[in-house]
Design a protein around this motif. Structure first.
Motif, mmCIF file in Angstrom:
data_model
loop_
_atom_site.group_PDB
_atom_site.id
_atom_site.type_symbol
_atom_site.label_atom_id
_atom_site.label_comp_id
_atom_site.label_asym_id
_atom_site.label_seq_id
_atom_site.Cartn_x
_atom_site.Cartn_y
_atom_site.Cartn_z
ATOM 1 N N ASN A 33 43.536 -3.481 -33.415
ATOM 2 C CA ASN A 33 43.917 -2.101 -33.092
ATOM 3 C C ASN A 33 43.727 -2.040 -31.472
ATOM 4 N N ARG A 34 44.302 -2.152 -30.579
ATOM 5 C CA ARG A 34 44.185 -2.645 -29.347
ATOM 6 C C ARG A 34 42.833 -2.594 -28.713
ATOM 7 N N PRO A 35 42.840 -3.598 -28.769
ATOM 8 C CA PRO A 35 41.314 -4.097 -28.610
ATOM 9 C C PRO A 35 40.868 -4.203 -27.258
ATOM 10 N N HIS A 36 40.083 -3.719 -26.302
ATOM 11 C CA HIS A 36 40.242 -2.992 -25.301
ATOM 12 C C HIS A 36 38.411 -4.163 -24.551
ATOM 13 N N GLY A 37 38.061 -5.082 -25.288
ATOM 14 C CA GLY A 37 37.256 -6.244 -24.707
ATOM 15 C C GLY A 37 36.602 -6.952 -25.493
ATOM 16 N N VAL A 38 35.815 -8.338 -25.077
ATOM 17 C CA VAL A 38 35.591 -9.092 -25.262
ATOM 18 C C VAL A 38 34.212 -9.623 -24.925
ATOM 19 N N PHE A 39 33.541 -10.869 -25.684
ATOM 20 C CA PHE A 39 32.328 -10.956 -25.236
ATOM 21 C C PHE A 39 32.394 -12.464 -26.213
ATOM 22 N N ILE A 88 40.847 -12.970 -23.648
ATOM 23 C CA ILE A 88 41.741 -11.860 -22.831
ATOM 24 C C ILE A 88 42.046 -11.526 -24.589
ATOM 25 N N ALA A 89 41.663 -9.739 -23.919
ATOM 26 C CA ALA A 89 41.833 -8.873 -24.546
ATOM 27 C C ALA A 89 43.751 -8.617 -24.692
ATOM 28 N N ASP A 90 44.372 -8.512 -25.613
ATOM 29 C CA ASP A 90 45.958 -8.403 -24.965
ATOM 30 C C ASP A 90 46.103 -7.521 -26.176
ATOM 31 N N ALA A 91 45.533 -6.001 -25.336
ATOM 32 C CA ALA A 91 45.270 -5.154 -26.481
ATOM 33 C C ALA A 91 46.827 -4.627 -26.673
ATOM 34 N N GLU A 92 47.830 -3.940 -25.601
ATOM 35 C CA GLU A 92 48.963 -3.549 -26.548
ATOM 36 C C GLU A 92 50.055 -4.841 -27.826
ATOM 37 N N VAL A 99 43.659 -11.092 -29.513
ATOM 38 C CA VAL A 99 42.856 -11.812 -28.569
ATOM 39 C C VAL A 99 43.366 -13.732 -28.811
ATOM 40 N N ARG A 100 43.677 -14.205 -27.175
ATOM 41 C CA ARG A 100 44.026 -15.277 -26.982
ATOM 42 C C ARG A 100 43.279 -16.000 -25.597
ATOM 43 N N LYS A 101 43.688 -16.932 -26.308
ATOM 44 C CA LYS A 101 42.842 -18.438 -25.194
ATOM 45 C C LYS A 101 43.292 -18.910 -24.337
ATOM 46 N N TYR A 102 42.877 -18.828 -22.964
ATOM 47 C CA TYR A 102 43.479 -19.778 -21.958
ATOM 48 C C TYR A 102 43.162 -21.033 -21.355
ATOM 49 N N SER A 103 43.641 -22.058 -21.307
ATOM 50 C CA SER A 103 42.314 -23.177 -21.009
ATOM 51 C C SER A 103 42.666 -23.447 -19.983
ATOM 52 N N PRO A 104 42.110 -23.430 -18.493
ATOM 53 C CA PRO A 104 42.535 -23.767 -17.094
ATOM 54 C C PRO A 104 42.670 -25.571 -17.643
ATOM 55 N N GLY A 154 50.235 -4.940 -21.767
ATOM 56 C CA GLY A 154 48.616 -4.415 -21.431
ATOM 57 C C GLY A 154 47.147 -4.875 -22.006
ATOM 58 N N PRO A 155 46.867 -6.272 -21.601
ATOM 59 C CA PRO A 155 45.917 -6.783 -21.391
ATOM 60 C C PRO A 155 44.721 -5.880 -20.927
#
Length: 335
Positions: free
Chosen positions: A306-312, A264-268, A272-277, A250-251
């Motif tokens: 607890n269910r993060p919904h935003g990253v900046f 990425i805010a991986d809410a459920e 918080v995760r980081k993807y490297s292209p 449920g990101p």
């Protein structure tokens, strides 16, 4: 620049890179109701979008909080007047673009609102308020959406919109106000790699972000997937169920940092995760995977979310996390 000064700068940069990541709560004395997104203006003021608070709170650099937009009640109204007298309905995000203009994802009003930070006046730049799908090829003000959940700015004055219940990602050219679809054909399925994005299905695009190269990233909540639309308009899946451990769950949101990594805010999963292209790797950068409210200032990986919904990502490099169901904002440094 002297050689000695160059060496000192290199040494300072090396020491900074070796510093351990830290995490802390921001605005601890401010009562927030399910914060879902943050943004900063050019003067350093922090703006917080409160989903069930039905408002946007402004926190000035001294820490003083004030109502910036919304009335606290879920409704619609106020265009042409001051934003702090206008009503919002379950807003899910905001951003501040060039010219000190704020854009708000006014989710269940099916609109995108704009606030001039110089005057405080609010208006609608996209959506009629009626849930539906229409308007591509014409002015965004006459287009219909079905749940404006995520918005993002990209190069060239493009505003991208995650039109979730229409299973589409749409693009508004701010200079002309015209709208089009860049991904999604309205059907519910997994897109094929290499297909034309605008002709492909999506599952439920919850958030969107653009990098400096013109790639557009799409985060799918129910699909638990990260996809990308390249400059040629083709779509690929970068993260899907079974490709990482644990799978995304449920990101809800994503952003791009200064090196074009995807956060990425991986809410459920409460992570918080980081993807490297560059190498396709995905790592956890905050959270334990267990719901909770403990903050470990010296270790984001021991801090509970607890269910993060935003990253900046702030221009300074600091990462802000809207820890939504703990009703707080966290800031990470040296991550």
């Amino acid at each position: 620049m002297t050689k000695t000064l160059q060496l000192l700068l290199i040494a300072a940069a090396y020491c900074a890179s070796m510093q351990a990541a830290t995490i802390e709560q921001v605005a601890a004395g401010v009562k927030l109701i399910e914060p879902f997104g943050v943004a900063f203006d050019g003067k350093g003021a922090l703006f917080i979008c409160e989903y069930k608070g039905e408002k946007i709170t402004r926190l000035d650099p001294t820490g003083t909080a004030s109502l910036f937009a919304g009335t606290g009640s879920a409704s619609y109204g106020g265009d042409g007047g001051p934003a702090n007298q206008a009503a919002l309905r379950d807003p899910h995000g905001l951003l501040i673009g060039p010219g000190e203009v704020m854009y708000i994802a006014d989710t269940l009003n099916h609109r995108i609102r704009k606030v001039d930070l110089k005057t405080g006046a609010i208006s609608t730049i996209a959506g009629t308020g009626v849930a539906g799908f229409s308007g591509d090829g014409g002015p965004a003000t006459k287009a219909t959406f079905n749940g404006v959940f995520g918005i993002a700015l990209g190069p060239g004055g493009k505003l991208y919109v995650a039109d979730l219940s229409n299973r589409r990602v749409r693009m508004i050219t701010l200079k002309t106000g015209s709208i089009s679809t860049i991904a999604g054909n309205g059907t519910d399925a997994v897109p094929a790699d290499g297909a034309v994005a605008a002709e492909s299905p999506l599952q439920d695009p919850r958030a969107v972000a653009a990098d400096s190269q013109g790639n557009v990233y799409i985060l799918e909540r129910r699909g638990n997937a990260l996809r990308v639309v390249d400059k040629k308009g083709t779509i690929r899946t970068l993260i899907k169920p079974g490709s990482i451990t644990p799978d995304m769950n449920g990101p809800k949101h994503l952003c791009v940092d200064q090196r074009d990594n995807v956060i990425i805010a991986d809410a459920e999963n409460h992570l918080v995760r980081k993807y490297s292209p560059r190498d396709g790797s995905t790592v956890v950068i905050a959270g334990t995977g267990q719901k909770g409210d403990r903050v470990e200032p010296g270790d984001p990986l021991k801090t509970q979310l607890n269910r993060p919904h935003g990253v900046f990502v702030h221009p300074s490099g600091d990462l802000y996390i809207t820890d939504s169901y703990n009703h707080r904002i966290l800031k990470m440094r040296n991550w």
